[in-house]
Design an enzyme around this catalytic site. Structure first.
Site, mmCIF file in Angstrom:
data_model
loop_
_atom_site.group_PDB
_atom_site.id
_atom_site.type_symbol
_atom_site.label_atom_id
_atom_site.label_comp_id
_atom_site.label_asym_id
_atom_site.label_seq_id
_atom_site.Cartn_x
_atom_site.Cartn_y
_atom_site.Cartn_z
ATOM 1 C CB SER A 228 -0.953 -0.058 1.203
ATOM 2 O OG SER A 228 -2.047 0.792 1.034
ATOM 3 C CG ASP A 449 -6.188 -3.473 -3.877
ATOM 4 O OD1 ASP A 449 -6.843 -2.672 -3.174
ATOM 5 O OD2 ASP A 449 -5.041 -3.837 -3.583
ATOM 6 C CG HIS A 477 -5.380 -3.033 0.233
ATOM 7 N ND1 HIS A 477 -4.836 -2.549 -0.927
ATOM 8 C CD2 HIS A 477 -4.711 -2.403 1.246
ATOM 9 C CE1 HIS A 477 -3.897 -1.668 -0.650
ATOM 10 N NE2 HIS A 477 -3.803 -1.564 0.666
#
Length: 508
Positions: A228, A449, A477
């Protein structure tokens, strides 16, 4: 979804939308909810003063300049962490790399030594995302156990809290957590109580800090796994120090060419795709709690959200579940792809049972003391997270957000104002990351995602001078250690053997 669009076309539609937007903005600002990209989610032509000392556009990793030598030559003192299976240390870095005589910061780092008896590859730096989440806590609270035995045998696992975060010199705005502030109130408090630090907690400086620690660990190359926001940090490092890149895995990728508006809008679209994927699956089940078509399920969810906003569901004297609470729980479930728990929550809430709902809400609660302050302080210095729009501009953007996602658009558009009053301008504008001369970087993208849409992974892979994209055809995710033997094997083989997956490889 159709019902939402029709309602917004009524004569009172504009007024309804604006009331909803103001309510969402108040809730976002008061609750400290974060922009969803890379946790929002989660660069550009930096001014010369923000480039690493001793580096320029043609030689990003030139020899360490004399004024930084003392940082690269310090001796680390390792002591047992509270969890004795880890060792802890502190690293001294300059507050301002352009002016090292302006003062120092202390950064905290931890490591878990490699388990193997054979040759150790080196240190594997790990960043779980954020910005604002403690890498040290994440690694200690189970993150280390996610790595396979072969990786654990080959690397010391290393976590460093970026500057401004938790155990490193933290941003502390001295905000009363019992009365969460608006965006403007938070910005004023941070300027008042942490102003000296705020210009110096950006991702560019965090990447330079990683290079200092890399050298102190005795590694010629930086081996790294970032998720991320951690992909943004890793890509920034690669662009600053391309020839020092070792084996780097970027999973759940932020596109560094996006500005804050596009980042938020495209994340909103990502959540709509994820919701429709869930609703399609639910509609095919006999026990789906909201109906048996995507349209029916979406319509009934919107009705439930509006109902809870009008009359919150009371659970004892201290708990009131609103529509915003339910929508946040839906997002958490889509992020984690926990569809079973989401179905349970959507079945329980209309009947007054919030057990599953509270599990989903609790999944997003971050126990780190300064995570929200650090999120704003770091994010507002970087273009993909830096949204500086007035209330009027956010209202003008509402129709586009609603077209992008009838379900999430009205909630998300409020995030456009999260950096509007921030006292420090962004230092890392939107620009491509090319990392010329870097070793091949492994990019991992998940097709549905919601936080970091798949096309962001494709975009970064196309920007980098050398990379390989691994596609995970799935929901949720991130991809590594999320249940796909195919993904895990490919990543482990790259980390331990340097072998990239075949071009065009798709895992399920």
């Amino acid at each position: 979804m159709t019902a939402v669009r029709d309602a917004d076309r009524t004569p009172n539609g504009d007024r309804i939308r604006r009331r909803r937007l103001r309510r969402r903005m108040a809730l976002l600002g008061a609750s400290g909810l974060l922009l969803t990209a890379p946790y929002a989610a989660w660069p550009g032509a930096a001014p010369a003063a923000t480039r690493p000392a001793g580096a320029d556009d043609t030689a990003a990793d030139a020899a360490i300049p004399p004024e930084l030598q003392r940082y690269y030559q310090q001796k680390l003192q390792w002591v047992p962490c509270p969890d004795p299976s880890f060792q802890c240390t502190e690293v001294t870095v300059p507050l301002d790399y352009a002016h090292p005589d302006a003062g120092d910061l202390l950064l905290a780092a931890s490591r878990k030594k490699a388990t193997g008896d054979g040759a150790r590859i080196g240190s594997l730096f790990v960043n779980p995302g954020g910005p604002g989440i403690s890498a040290i806590d994440s690694l200690a609270r189970g993150g280390a156990d996610l790595f396979s035995p072969s990786v654990r045998a080959s690397y010391d696992l290393v976590a460093m809290d970026p500057r401004g975060v938790q155990y490193s010199t933290p941003v502390n705005c001295k905000i009363n957590a019992l009365t969460p502030p608006s965006f403007e109130q938070r910005a004023n408090a941070c300027a008042r109580n942490a102003g000296q630090l705020l210009p110096h907690v950006g991702t560019l400086d965090a990447a330079r800090d990683m290079d200092v620690l890399r050298a102190l660990m005795g590694d010629d190359s930086l081996h790294y796994v970032g998720v991320s926001y951690g992909t943004y940090l890793g890509a920034t490092y690669a662009d600053l120090f391309p020839t020092r890149v070792g084996r780097m895995v970027l999973d759940g990728v932020v596109d560094p060419t996006l500005d804050g508006y596009q980042n938020l809008l495209q994340t909103t679209a990502g959540y709509q795709v994820a919701w429709e994927s869930f609703a399609t699956d639910c509609a095919a089940r006999t026990d789906c709690p909201l109906g048996h078509s995507v349209t029916e399920i979406s319509r009934r969810l919107v009705t439930l959200l509006h109902s809870l906003d009008r009359i919150p569901l009371r659970q004892g004297k201290d708990i009131a579940i609103t529509g915003s609470d339910l929508l946040s729980a839906v997002r958490n479930a889509l992020r984690s792809a926990n569809w079973e728990l989401l179905r349970a929550a959507l079945q329980g809430v209309p009947a007054g049972d919030t057990t599953a709902l509270q599990q989903l809400i609790g999944a997003s609660e971050i126990p780190f003391s300064n995570a929200v302050d650090a999120f704003y302080a770091i994010g507002c210095l970087s273009s993909p997270f830096d949204s500086r729009f007035t209330s009027a501009e956010a209202e003008a953007a509402l129709p586009q957000f609603l077209r992008t996602s009838p379900l999430f658009g009205a909630f998300d558009v409020a995030g456009l104002g999260q950096c509007t009053h921030w006292p420090v301008p962004a230092t890392q504008p939107a620009q491509a990351v090319t990392a010329p001369g870097a070793a091949p970087i492994m990019i991992v993208g998940t097709t549905r995602d919601p936080d970091t849409p798949y096309h962001w992974a494709k975009a970064l892979a196309s920007q980098l001078s050398s990379s390989r994209l691994l596609t995970y055809d799935a929901d949720g995710h991130g991809a590594y250690q999320r249940g796909s033997t195919c993904v895990d094997t490919a990543v482990d083989r790259y980390l331990t053997q340097g072998q990239l997956p075949p071009a065009g490889k798709v895992c399920t």
